[in-house]
Motif scaffolding. Structure first.
Motif, PDB file in Angstrom:
ATOM      1  N   LYS A   1       2.220  68.604 -33.529  1.00  0.00           N
ATOM      2  CA  LYS A   1       3.331  67.647 -33.534  1.00  0.00           C
ATOM      3  C   LYS A   1       3.103  66.487 -32.571  1.00  0.00           C
ATOM      4  O   LYS A   1       3.913  65.555 -32.515  1.00  0.00           O
ATOM      5  N   LEU A   2       2.011  66.513 -31.840  1.00  0.00           N
ATOM      6  CA  LEU A   2       1.636  65.317 -31.083  1.00  0.00           C
ATOM      7  C   LEU A   2       1.379  64.154 -32.038  1.00  0.00           C
ATOM      8  O   LEU A   2       1.314  63.003 -31.613  1.00  0.00           O
ATOM      9  N   SER A   3       1.274  64.475 -33.323  1.00  0.00           N
ATOM     10  CA  SER A   3       1.144  63.411 -34.324  1.00  0.00           C
ATOM     11  C   SER A   3       2.321  62.446 -34.219  1.00  0.00           C
ATOM     12  O   SER A   3       2.168  61.245 -34.471  1.00  0.00           O
ATOM     13  N   VAL A   4       3.491  62.936 -33.818  1.00  0.00           N
ATOM     14  CA  VAL A   4       4.653  62.071 -33.630  1.00  0.00           C
ATOM     15  C   VAL A   4       4.349  61.009 -32.573  1.00  0.00           C
ATOM     16  O   VAL A   4       4.667  59.830 -32.744  1.00  0.00           O
ATOM     17  N   VAL A   5       3.723  61.435 -31.504  1.00  0.00           N
ATOM     18  CA  VAL A   5       3.355  60.522 -30.420  1.00  0.00           C
ATOM     19  C   VAL A   5       2.327  59.510 -30.925  1.00  0.00           C
ATOM     20  O   VAL A   5       2.459  58.302 -30.699  1.00  0.00           O
ATOM     21  N   PHE A   6       1.314  60.010 -31.627  1.00  0.00           N
ATOM     22  CA  PHE A   6       0.269  59.125 -32.143  1.00  0.00           C
ATOM     23  C   PHE A   6       0.829  58.136 -33.158  1.00  0.00           C
ATOM     24  O   PHE A   6       0.428  56.967 -33.187  1.00  0.00           O
ATOM     25  N   VAL A   7       1.759  58.586 -34.001  1.00  0.00           N
ATOM     26  CA  VAL A   7       2.369  57.681 -34.985  1.00  0.00           C
ATOM     27  C   VAL A   7       3.116  56.565 -34.270  1.00  0.00           C
ATOM     28  O   VAL A   7       3.004  55.388 -34.644  1.00  0.00           O
ATOM     29  N   ALA A   8       3.889  56.905 -33.249  1.00  0.00           N
ATOM     30  CA  ALA A   8       4.651  55.882 -32.518  1.00  0.00           C
ATOM     31  C   ALA A   8       3.713  54.841 -31.916  1.00  0.00           C
ATOM     32  O   ALA A   8       3.955  53.627 -32.029  1.00  0.00           O
ATOM     33  N   ILE A   9       2.637  55.297 -31.304  1.00  0.00           N
ATOM     34  CA  ILE A   9       1.688  54.374 -30.667  1.00  0.00           C
ATOM     35  C   ILE A   9       0.966  53.523 -31.709  1.00  0.00           C
ATOM     36  O   ILE A   9       0.889  52.296 -31.589  1.00  0.00           O
ATOM     37  N   ILE A  10       0.451  54.159 -32.746  1.00  0.00           N
ATOM     38  CA  ILE A  10      -0.306  53.438 -33.779  1.00  0.00           C
ATOM     39  C   ILE A  10       0.609  52.483 -34.549  1.00  0.00           C
ATOM     40  O   ILE A  10       0.217  51.353 -34.858  1.00  0.00           O
ATOM     41  N   ALA A  11       1.839  52.920 -34.838  1.00  0.00           N
ATOM     42  CA  ALA A  11       2.783  52.053 -35.556  1.00  0.00           C
ATOM     43  C   ALA A  11       3.135  50.825 -34.719  1.00  0.00           C
ATOM     44  O   ALA A  11       3.284  49.726 -35.258  1.00  0.00           O
ATOM     45  N   ALA A  12       3.242  51.007 -33.411  1.00  0.00           N
ATOM     46  CA  ALA A  12       3.542  49.865 -32.531  1.00  0.00           C
ATOM     47  C   ALA A  12       2.372  48.891 -32.498  1.00  0.00           C
ATOM     48  O   ALA A  12       2.565  47.679 -32.593  1.00  0.00           O
ATOM     49  N   ILE A  13       1.168  49.427 -32.408  1.00  0.00           N
ATOM     50  CA  ILE A  13      -0.016  48.568 -32.287  1.00  0.00           C
ATOM     51  C   ILE A  13      -0.380  47.887 -33.608  1.00  0.00           C
ATOM     52  O   ILE A  13      -0.596  46.679 -33.647  1.00  0.00           O
ATOM     53  N   PHE A  14      -0.436  48.670 -34.691  1.00  0.00           N
ATOM     54  CA  PHE A  14      -0.972  48.135 -35.941  1.00  0.00           C
ATOM     55  C   PHE A  14       0.083  47.684 -36.946  1.00  0.00           C
ATOM     56  O   PHE A  14      -0.209  46.853 -37.808  1.00  0.00           O
ATOM     57  N   LEU A  15       1.291  48.230 -36.869  1.00  0.00           N
ATOM     58  CA  LEU A  15       2.328  47.848 -37.829  1.00  0.00           C
ATOM     59  C   LEU A  15       3.390  46.953 -37.208  1.00  0.00           C
ATOM     60  O   LEU A  15       4.291  46.489 -37.897  1.00  0.00           O
ATOM     61  N   GLY A  16       3.292  46.739 -35.900  1.00  0.00           N
ATOM     62  CA  GLY A  16       4.249  45.877 -35.228  1.00  0.00           C
ATOM     63  C   GLY A  16       5.634  46.483 -35.090  1.00  0.00           C
ATOM     64  O   GLY A  16       6.606  45.778 -34.847  1.00  0.00           O
ATOM     65  N   GLU A  17       5.734  47.804 -35.264  1.00  0.00           N
ATOM     66  CA  GLU A  17       7.033  48.457 -35.115  1.00  0.00           C
ATOM     67  C   GLU A  17       7.372  48.554 -33.637  1.00  0.00           C
ATOM     68  O   GLU A  17       6.489  48.669 -32.795  1.00  0.00           O
ATOM     69  N   SER A  18       8.666  48.499 -33.347  1.00  0.00           N
ATOM     70  CA  SER A  18       9.060  48.592 -31.944  1.00  0.00           C
ATOM     71  C   SER A  18      10.063  49.724 -31.762  1.00  0.00           C
ATOM     72  O   SER A  18      10.886  49.980 -32.638  1.00  0.00           O
ATOM     73  N   LEU A  19       9.946  50.377 -30.635  1.00  0.00           N
ATOM     74  CA  LEU A  19      10.888  51.429 -30.256  1.00  0.00           C
ATOM     75  C   LEU A  19      11.628  50.969 -29.013  1.00  0.00           C
ATOM     76  O   LEU A  19      11.090  50.227 -28.190  1.00  0.00           O
TER      77      LEU A  19
END
Length: 143
Positions: A104-122
Motif C-alpha cells: 500500500k506504499l503505492s498510495v504514497v508513490f501515486v501521490a508523488i508521481i501524480a504531483a510530479i508528472f500529472l500536475g495534481e496537487s494535494l
C-alpha cells in the motif's frame, strides 16, 4: 441512498477486495510457485472479465482505441503484471499482515508521481496523510 455513483464507494470496495486478495493469495501460494500462481490468477481474471464484458455489452473494437491510450494501457498492464509477480512472491515468503501494508506504499508513490508528472496537487493535510500512510506501512512491516 444509492452509493454506486460515488468514487468513494468503489474505492472502498476495491480495498475490501484487495484485502481478500491478500488473504486468499497467501493461502493459495503456500505450496505452489508464486509466478505460476500469478499466472493462474490472471487466467481467472481474464475469463471473469470477458464474461462480465459479454454480459454488459461493453466490449469495444481495438481499432477504435487511440494509439496513446493503447500504449499507456499496455504499459499499465505490464506494470500490473510486474506488481502481481512481486506481490505474490512477497506473500509466499512473508506475512500477509506485513506484505499488504508495504504494498500500500503505492498510495504514497501515486501521490508523488501524480504531483510530479500529472500536475495534481494535494493540500497540506493530504500530504500529512500520505506521510502517515508511509509511516504506518513502515511500522507495520518492521513489527
Amino acid at each position: 441512498m444509492n452509493y454506486s455513483g460515488y468514487w468513494q464507494f468503489w474505492a472502498l470496495l476495491a480495498a475490501v477486495f484487495a484485502a481478500l486478495t491478500a488473504i486468499l493469495a497467501k493461502v493459495g501460494v503456500n505450496d505452489i510457485n508464486s509466478n505460476f500462481a500469478t499466472f493462474l490468477r490472471t487466467i481467472v481474471i481474464v475469463f471473469a472479465l470477458a464474461l462480465f464484458l459479454l454480459y454488459t455489452g461493453e466490449f469495444q473494437p481495438i481499432d477504435k482505441i487511440s494509439g496513446k491510450s493503447f500504449i499507456f494501457l499496455v504499459l499499465s498492464g505490464l506494470a500490473t503484471g510486474l506488481s502481481w509477480l512481486c506481490y505474490f512472491r512477497a506473500l509466499q515468503i512473508g506475512k500477509a499482515s506485513q506484505v499488504a501494508p508495504v504494498d500500500k506504499l503505492s498510495v504514497v508513490f501515486v501521490a508523488i508521481i501524480a504531483a510530479i508528472f500529472l500536475g495534481e496537487s494535494l493540500s497540506g493535510p493530504a500530504w500529512i496523510g500520505v506521510g502517515m500512510i508511509a509511516g504506518g506501512a513502515i511500522l507495520i512491516s518492521v513489527s
